[in-house]
Design an enzyme around this catalytic site. Structure first.
Site, short mmCIF file in Angstrom:
data_model
loop_
_atom_site.label_atom_id
_atom_site.label_comp_id
_atom_site.label_asym_id
_atom_site.label_seq_id
_atom_site.Cartn_x
_atom_site.Cartn_y
_atom_site.Cartn_z
N ASN A 86 -29.60 13.44 25.40
CA ASN A 86 -29.65 12.35 24.42
C ASN A 86 -29.40 12.91 23.03
O ASN A 86 -30.20 13.72 22.55
CB ASN A 86 -31.07 11.73 24.42
CG ASN A 86 -31.18 10.56 25.35
OD1 ASN A 86 -30.20 10.17 25.97
ND2 ASN A 86 -32.39 10.01 25.46
N LYS A 136 -29.49 11.10 20.36
CA LYS A 136 -30.22 10.30 19.36
C LYS A 136 -29.44 10.35 18.04
O LYS A 136 -28.21 10.22 18.08
CB LYS A 136 -31.67 10.81 19.21
CG LYS A 136 -32.48 10.58 20.49
CD LYS A 136 -33.96 10.72 20.26
CE LYS A 136 -34.71 10.45 21.55
NZ LYS A 136 -36.16 10.71 21.36
N HIS A 138 -35.62 1.70 25.18
CA HIS A 138 -36.13 3.02 24.78
C HIS A 138 -37.37 2.85 23.89
O HIS A 138 -37.48 1.87 23.15
CB HIS A 138 -35.04 3.79 24.02
CG HIS A 138 -35.39 5.24 23.86
ND1 HIS A 138 -36.18 5.70 22.84
CD2 HIS A 138 -35.09 6.32 24.61
CE1 HIS A 138 -36.34 7.01 22.95
NE2 HIS A 138 -35.68 7.41 24.03
N GLU A 192 -40.75 8.11 30.88
CA GLU A 192 -40.95 9.01 29.74
C GLU A 192 -42.15 8.49 28.95
O GLU A 192 -42.13 7.35 28.49
CB GLU A 192 -39.69 8.97 28.87
CG GLU A 192 -39.64 9.96 27.77
CD GLU A 192 -38.25 9.97 27.10
OE1 GLU A 192 -37.69 11.06 26.95
OE2 GLU A 192 -37.74 8.90 26.73
N ILE A 207 -42.47 12.64 23.95
CA ILE A 207 -41.14 12.75 23.36
C ILE A 207 -41.17 13.74 22.20
O ILE A 207 -42.10 13.74 21.39
CB ILE A 207 -40.63 11.36 22.90
CG1 ILE A 207 -40.45 10.45 24.13
CG2 ILE A 207 -39.35 11.47 22.11
CD1 ILE A 207 -39.99 9.04 23.80
N GLY A 259 -40.20 16.15 26.87
CA GLY A 259 -40.61 17.54 26.78
C GLY A 259 -40.06 18.43 27.88
O GLY A 259 -40.50 19.57 28.03
N ALA A 310 -33.69 15.55 24.65
CA ALA A 310 -33.01 15.13 23.43
C ALA A 310 -33.15 16.26 22.41
O ALA A 310 -32.30 17.14 22.33
CB ALA A 310 -33.59 13.83 22.90
N SER A 311 -34.26 16.27 21.68
CA SER A 311 -34.40 17.21 20.56
C SER A 311 -34.25 18.65 21.01
O SER A 311 -33.69 19.47 20.29
CB SER A 311 -35.75 17.01 19.87
OG SER A 311 -36.81 17.22 20.78
#
Lengths: 228, 228, 228, 228
Positions: free
Chosen positions: B11, B13, B95, B143, B148, B183, B204-205
Site C-alpha cells: 500500500n 497510501k 479502509h 487489519e 497500522i 505491522g 504500507a509504511s
C-alpha cells in the site's frame, strides 16, 4: 495563478464516454478547437486520467477533487503533491456533488496553494462566495445547484445574480477570478456571461454528452477567442 | 477473481516518495524482486498513478479507493469503470482511514464486481468480517487499526485472532480470500501469517518508508515464493 | 431486550405536529388506543421530546438516533447514557435517512447494549440484514428506502421479500427480532405482515400526518392485540 | 438576538455527571451563582436535557447541535423548531468536534434565525471567522481546537489573536457578538478576555469536571457581573 483567462472549462465528471481512451479523444478534439480558434480551454478529467490528458495534450488540466492531507498516512486520499506531479495545475473544492466542511475548504486551499495548484472553490450564492473569499482562493466557481445539467443558462435567466456576484468579488477579493457555470452551454450564453464580466465559464454534461461536441466547442471557442 | 494468491500487497497510501516517478521507481524495484523470487506482489499506488504503474510494470494494481457511483453526474468521484480502464484489477473499500457506510460497502462491492474489479474490503474484527462476508467480497483485509504503522505484527502477537478470522471465513464465506495486515513487515512475520493459513499479507509504511526496501522485499519474496 | 413484542412502532421523524406539546398529544392518543385495545405500541419521538413522552405516558420510547461515543468530549453527540436516563429503552441505528459506517454500527450496538438500550438497526435488504446480524442487534428493521412514505405496503406487494428476510434471521440470528416497515399503514397491511411472521411493524408519515390517527390506530391496535 | 451579554457559557458536552438529574443539579448550582452575583450564565446541556434544564431554571439554554432540516422526513435529525419548542434560545453550529459543510453552515444559520434561535457558529481562525461572518450569525465562537480541554487560556497566551479576531468582527460584522473559548476557566483568564473586548467567554471540561464548580463559578460570576 496557473490557469489562463478568459477560458472555457470542460468538466468530465463521470459521464459516459469521458474516461480513458474516450476521455483522451474528447481532450484532443478540444485541443484542436483551441488551436483553430486560439481560445483557452481547461479540462477537468477524472482523477485516473489526469496524467494521460496532461501528457497527451497541451491543455491545462485541473483535478475534480483533492484532499486536505499531508504526505504520510491517508489511504485513498488525493494528495495535492501527487495531483500536481501527475500534471494537474489546479483542483476543484466544495463541488455541489462533493461538499466540504468549512475547515476542509480552508485546509484544501492552503494545501493546494502550497504545492502550486490553483484552488478553485465552488459556491452556490453571493454569501457563500463572500465566505470563501476570506481564504483567497485563485478562482470562485459560482454555480447554482438547481442549474446544473439544465439548459437554464444563468447568464441569460438571471444576469443580475452574476452582476451581484462580481460586485462582491470586486469588493472583497479583487485578485480572485470568477467562473460561472450551470447550464451555460451555447455560444450565446457564453457570450452573455463574458459581457457581464466573468473571467471564465464552462460546462459539463452539455459538452460531455453532446452529439457533435466539436461543432459546439468551435462556436464557443470563437466567442472566447474574441475576448482574449 | 483477478489477483494471484498467495501474494504480498504494498500500500503506497500517500507516503513521501511514493507518487509519480518515485512511485514508479518503487514499483519497478518490486517487479524486479518479483521476477527474481517468483513471488506474487500486488501494488496499491495513489489514484493518479494507477495507469502509470499498471502500464510500466506487469504487477497487478489495485485502487486505494472507489466510489459507488454509476456513469453520469458525480464530480470528483472515483468511477469503477474508469479505475478498471486505467489498469486497476481491484479496489479497496472501507479502509480504516476512509470509512464507508454499510450501504456503500454493499453498493461498492456490487459496482466493482459488475465491472470486473476485485472487491477488497477492510475490516477490524471477526464480527465485522462476518458482516461484510454477507456481500461476498473477493477479499477481506483483516487489519486492526491499532496495529497500522506499528511493528506489532498481529501474526506474531495475536495468532489466535487470525485463526478465529480464518475459521469464520471457512464457515460463512469459503470463496473469499483473506489478507492480514497491520505491522506485518518482516519475512518472519510474513512467514508466520502464511503458516496460520492466510491467503495474502502486506504492508504500507514499512515498505514505503524503508531505507532499503529491495532487500526487505527480497526476503519477503522468498517466503511468498516458497508457498506458491 | 426491553421492547414488548408484537408491537406497532410510530416514528415521529420531524413531521409537522409531532414535537413538543403536539407530539405529547399524539403520544397520549396512542396510549389511549393501547389501553383500549391492549396492543403494544412503541413511540420514537424527536430527541428533545424523549423525556417528555417517556414521563407523561407509559409507552416504551426509543431514540431516533444515537452516537457511538463514550462520556467525555463530543459536543452535540447523542450519548447512549443520556438517552437512557431521559427514558429511552432503545435507539435506532443506520436509518436510511441517517446512514452509519459499518464501524459505527458495531460500536453503536455495543454502546447501546452496554447501557441497557435495545439496539435497533435499519437495513434495506436481506444481505444487509445478514451483515448486521453478525453484531447481534436486538432488532432488525427491514425497510426498503423506496417504500418509505408511500402506500406500497411491502407486506402486500412483496411478501416473498419478508419471507426471505425472516428465513435469514432464523438461520443466522434467531434471537434478533424483526420489524418490517415501509408503507405499512393500514390494518390489512399490518395483519398481513404479522401473518408472514414478523415480530413488529410500524409507520411514520402515515400516522404522523393522518387526519384521524386515533381511528387508524384503533384498527391497527385490534390486529396487534389479537396476536398478543 | 436572545442571549444576554456579557455572559459566561458552560458547555456540558457529554462529560460524566452532566446529564439528567446530575446535569440539572449542575444547572441549579450555576443558577444560584447567577442569582448571587448577578452575572449572566448560559448553559448548553445535552439535547435530551434541554427541556428539563430550560423548565427547571431561568438560565438561557442553547442546543449543542442542530440540523438544517425542514419539518417532514429526516429520521434522527435535530429540527430547529423542536429545539426552540423544548426551550432552547440558540444552537451551536460547526463545533470542532462536529464539523459542518459550508453549505450546511449557511442553511443552519438561516433555519435557526427563521425560528428565532440565535445562531452560534464555531470557528478556529480569523479567516474562518471572516468567512462565516458573510452569513451574519448572531454569535461567533472563536476557539482554537488545540486549546480545547487544556489550561492554555488563549486570553493569556495569545491576546493578539483575540484582538485580531475582534478587529475583523468590527470591520465585517459589527452586529455579531464574539465569544472566545479554549482553556478559559479561571477568573483571571475570563477577566483578561473581557478586557480585550470579547462579548462572552465560556468553558466546558474545566467546569463540567471541576471538583468544586460552585466556587470556581462564583469567582467567574463576580468578574462577569462587574462588566454588566
Amino acid at each position: 495563478m496557473n490557469l489562463p483567462y478568459p477560458h472555457f472549462q470542460i468538466n468530465y465528471k463521470v459521464y459516459p464516454g469521458t474516461w480513458g481512451a474516450d476521455g483522451l479523444a474528447l481532450a484532443e478534439k478540444v485541443e484542436q478547437v483551441s488551436d483553430e480558434t486560439g481560445a483557452n480551454f481547461v479540462l477537468t478529467p477524472q482523477v485516473p486520467d489526469i496524467r494521460l490528458v496532461a501528457r497527451e495534450t497541451d491543455l491545462p488540466v485541473t483535478a475534480p477533487a483533492v484532499d486536505p492531507v499531508e504526505p504520510g498516512r491517508g489511504m485513498g486520499k488525493l494528495l495535492p503533491e501527487a495531483l500536481a506531479e501527475a500534471g494537474a495545475v489546479g483542483a476543484v473544492i466544495n463541488h455541489a456533488e462533493n461538499r466540504d466542511t468549512l475547515a476542509d475548504i480552508e485546509r484544501k486551499i492552503d494545501r493546494c496553494q502550497a504545492v502550486g495548484l490553483d484552488a478553485i472553490v465552488c459556491v452556490d450564492s453571493v454569501a457563500m462566495g463572500r465566505a470563501v473569499a476570506a481564504f483567497e482562493p485563485d478562482q470562485l466557481l459560482f454555480e447554482r445547484p438547481g442549474d446544473i445539467s439544465t439548459d437554464r443558462a444563468i447568464s441569460r435567466s438571471h444576469p443580475d445574480r452574476i452582476e451581484a456576484f462580481l460586485a462582491m468579488r470586486d469588493e472583497v477579493a479583487p485578485d480572485t477570478k470568477v467562473r460561472v457555470g450551470g447550464g451555460i452551454s451555447t455560444a450565446e450564453a457564453v457570450d452573455r456571461a463574458f459581457e457581464l464580466g466573468v473571467d471564465a465559464t464552462g460546462a459539463a454534461s452539455a459538452i460531455a454528452t453532446a452529439d457533435d461536441p466539436a461543432n459546439q466547442l468551435r462556436k464557443i471557442g470563437e466567442v472566447v477567442a474574441a475576448l482574449s
